[in-house]
Design a protein around this motif. Sequence first.
Motif, PDB file in Angstrom:
ATOM      1  N   TYR A 105       0.855  -1.189   0.000  1.00 40.89           N
ATOM      2  CA  TYR A 105       0.000   0.000   0.000  1.00 40.89           C
ATOM      3  C   TYR A 105       0.891   1.239   0.000  1.00 40.89           C
ATOM      4  N   LEU A 106       0.879   1.977  -1.108  1.00 38.86           N
ATOM      5  CA  LEU A 106       1.647   3.217  -1.236  1.00 38.86           C
ATOM      6  C   LEU A 106       0.744   4.361  -0.795  1.00 38.86           C
ATOM      7  N   ARG A 107       1.099   5.023   0.297  1.00 39.60           N
ATOM      8  CA  ARG A 107       0.146   5.914   0.953  1.00 39.60           C
ATOM      9  C   ARG A 107       0.754   7.251   1.366  1.00 39.60           C
ATOM     10  N   ALA A 108      -0.141   8.128   1.811  1.00 45.50           N
ATOM     11  CA  ALA A 108       0.270   9.412   2.372  1.00 45.50           C
ATOM     12  C   ALA A 108       0.641   9.232   3.840  1.00 45.50           C
ATOM     13  N   LYS A 109       1.295  10.238   4.394  1.00 46.30           N
ATOM     14  CA  LYS A 109       1.651  10.180   5.811  1.00 46.30           C
ATOM     15  C   LYS A 109       0.397  10.132   6.668  1.00 46.30           C
ATOM     16  N   GLU A 110      -0.624  10.907   6.273  1.00 45.52           N
ATOM     17  CA  GLU A 110      -1.910  10.889   6.967  1.00 45.52           C
ATOM     18  C   GLU A 110      -2.973  10.358   6.019  1.00 45.52           C
ATOM     19  N   VAL A 111      -3.751   9.398   6.486  1.00 43.01           N
ATOM     20  CA  VAL A 111      -4.803   8.812   5.655  1.00 43.01           C
ATOM     21  C   VAL A 111      -6.130   8.841   6.402  1.00 43.01           C
ATOM     22  N   ALA A 112      -7.217   8.838   5.633  1.00 40.74           N
ATOM     23  CA  ALA A 112      -8.552   8.945   6.228  1.00 40.74           C
ATOM     24  C   ALA A 112      -9.139   7.591   6.589  1.00 40.74           C
ATOM     25  N   SER A 113      -8.658   6.538   5.941  1.00 36.93           N
ATOM     26  CA  SER A 113      -9.219   5.206   6.155  1.00 36.93           C
ATOM     27  C   SER A 113      -8.183   4.280   6.795  1.00 36.93           C
ATOM     28  N   ASP A 114      -8.656   3.403   7.676  1.00 31.76           N
ATOM     29  CA  ASP A 114      -7.772   2.419   8.307  1.00 31.76           C
ATOM     30  C   ASP A 114      -7.987   1.026   7.713  1.00 31.76           C
ATOM     31  N   PHE A 115      -8.398   0.978   6.429  1.00 32.75           N
ATOM     32  CA  PHE A 115      -8.714  -0.309   5.809  1.00 32.75           C
ATOM     33  C   PHE A 115      -7.535  -1.275   5.849  1.00 32.75           C
ATOM     34  N   ALA A 116      -6.308  -0.750   5.716  1.00 28.60           N
ATOM     35  CA  ALA A 116      -5.130  -1.624   5.695  1.00 28.60           C
ATOM     36  C   ALA A 116      -4.964  -2.327   7.040  1.00 28.60           C
ATOM     37  N   GLU A 117      -5.100  -1.573   8.115  1.00 25.52           N
ATOM     38  CA  GLU A 117      -4.975  -2.153   9.455  1.00 25.52           C
ATOM     39  C   GLU A 117      -6.086  -3.157   9.722  1.00 25.52           C
ATOM     40  N   VAL A 118      -7.304  -2.793   9.341  1.00 24.20           N
ATOM     41  CA  VAL A 118      -8.455  -3.682   9.552  1.00 24.20           C
ATOM     42  C   VAL A 118      -8.272  -4.991   8.789  1.00 24.20           C
ATOM     43  N   THR A 119      -7.842  -4.883   7.536  1.00 22.27           N
ATOM     44  CA  THR A 119      -7.671  -6.076   6.702  1.00 22.27           C
ATOM     45  C   THR A 119      -6.495  -6.917   7.193  1.00 22.27           C
ATOM     46  N   ARG A 120      -5.448  -6.249   7.629  1.00 22.45           N
ATOM     47  CA  ARG A 120      -4.282  -6.956   8.166  1.00 22.45           C
ATOM     48  C   ARG A 120      -4.660  -7.725   9.434  1.00 22.45           C
ATOM     49  N   ASP A 121      -5.511  -7.130  10.259  1.00 24.36           N
ATOM     50  CA  ASP A 121      -5.961  -7.797  11.487  1.00 24.36           C
ATOM     51  C   ASP A 121      -6.763  -9.061  11.193  1.00 24.36           C
ATOM     52  N   CYS A 122      -7.285  -9.150   9.961  1.00 25.07           N
ATOM     53  CA  CYS A 122      -8.035 -10.340   9.551  1.00 25.07           C
ATOM     54  C   CYS A 122      -7.124 -11.404   8.944  1.00 25.07           C
ATOM     55  N   GLY A 123      -5.817 -11.144   8.966  1.00 26.60           N
ATOM     56  CA  GLY A 123      -4.862 -12.152   8.527  1.00 26.60           C
ATOM     57  C   GLY A 123      -4.287 -11.969   7.142  1.00 26.60           C
ATOM     58  N   TYR A 124      -4.531 -10.806   6.517  1.00 24.63           N
ATOM     59  CA  TYR A 124      -4.017 -10.571   5.171  1.00 24.63           C
ATOM     60  C   TYR A 124      -2.674  -9.834   5.232  1.00 24.63           C
ATOM     61  N   CYS A 125      -1.850 -10.054   4.212  1.00 29.05           N
ATOM     62  CA  CYS A 125      -0.481  -9.518   4.199  1.00 29.05           C
ATOM     63  C   CYS A 125      -0.443  -8.176   3.472  1.00 29.05           C
ATOM     64  N   ILE A 126      -0.420  -7.095   4.231  1.00 32.06           N
ATOM     65  CA  ILE A 126      -0.367  -5.756   3.645  1.00 32.06           C
ATOM     66  C   ILE A 126       0.749  -4.961   4.312  1.00 32.06           C
ATOM     67  N   ASP A 127       1.737  -4.581   3.526  1.00 34.43           N
ATOM     68  CA  ASP A 127       2.771  -3.666   3.998  1.00 34.43           C
ATOM     69  C   ASP A 127       2.416  -2.259   3.533  1.00 34.43           C
ATOM     70  N   GLU A 128       2.836  -1.272   4.299  1.00 30.18           N
ATOM     71  CA  GLU A 128       2.557   0.121   3.959  1.00 30.18           C
ATOM     72  C   GLU A 128       3.858   0.890   3.786  1.00 30.18           C
ATOM     73  N   SER A 129       3.885   1.741   2.780  1.00 33.80           N
ATOM     74  CA  SER A 129       5.050   2.585   2.548  1.00 33.80           C
ATOM     75  C   SER A 129       4.578   4.019   2.327  1.00 33.80           C
ATOM     76  N   ILE A 130       5.069   4.937   3.155  1.00 38.93           N
ATOM     77  CA  ILE A 130       4.674   6.346   3.051  1.00 38.93           C
ATOM     78  C   ILE A 130       5.515   7.010   1.964  1.00 38.93           C
TER      79      ILE A 130
END
Length: 209
Positions: A105-130
């Motif tokens: 997930y290529l993202r901004a320093k501040e984001v409006a949605s926490d979908f990455a964290e929510v999906t990761r908590d469900c066991g999916y592999c998502i790395d984030e890069s600001i």
Amino acid sequence: MKPYLFSTSSHPDTIHINPLEISFLKPSIQFSQYDYLILTSKQAVKALSQYNYNDYNTKQALCISKATAQSFKEARGDILEVGSGYGDNLSGIISSYPKDTKWLYLRAKEVASDFAEVTRDCGYCIDESIVYKSSCSLNIRTIKIIQKAILIFTSPSSVKCFLKYHKLNEDYKVIVIGKTTAKALPTDIKPIVATEPSIESCLKIIDSL
């Protein structure tokens, strides 16, 4: 009178005020470690141009909206899927893939949605890069707005920067690109939410005002 458009994208039928100044970052990324990219803005697409195209040209991207997908196509990118315009809805798309799929997930320093964290908590592999950060622009600090103006906001950040320097008068008509942007407004402001997350959809509302 043309409406005021607070967006990083312009439109000829509006008075455009870019509310943000974007600073691009270039963290070290090993694209070969990932199956797919996640892009939620045109700025994320622009940030990719800092990297060697051959390092990521085989990576398809899950794009948040048609506009982001078009931007990625213009940058010679390959689209995996296109979301409905809301970050929270990307979780449903990601969860349709195997859990061992590796996403970046290529993202901004501040984001409006926490979908990455929510999906990761469900066991999916998502790395984030600001890959970029934003600050309020000089343009939004100095803009003078007439009475009974129509204001269009296209992101929570555009609302935040506007409210940092201005007040929303009672005689303003406020149009927002989506529900996430609407949530950034004060609770006493009742905006009109576009039916689709696009500037064109926002402009169509004006005809019925």
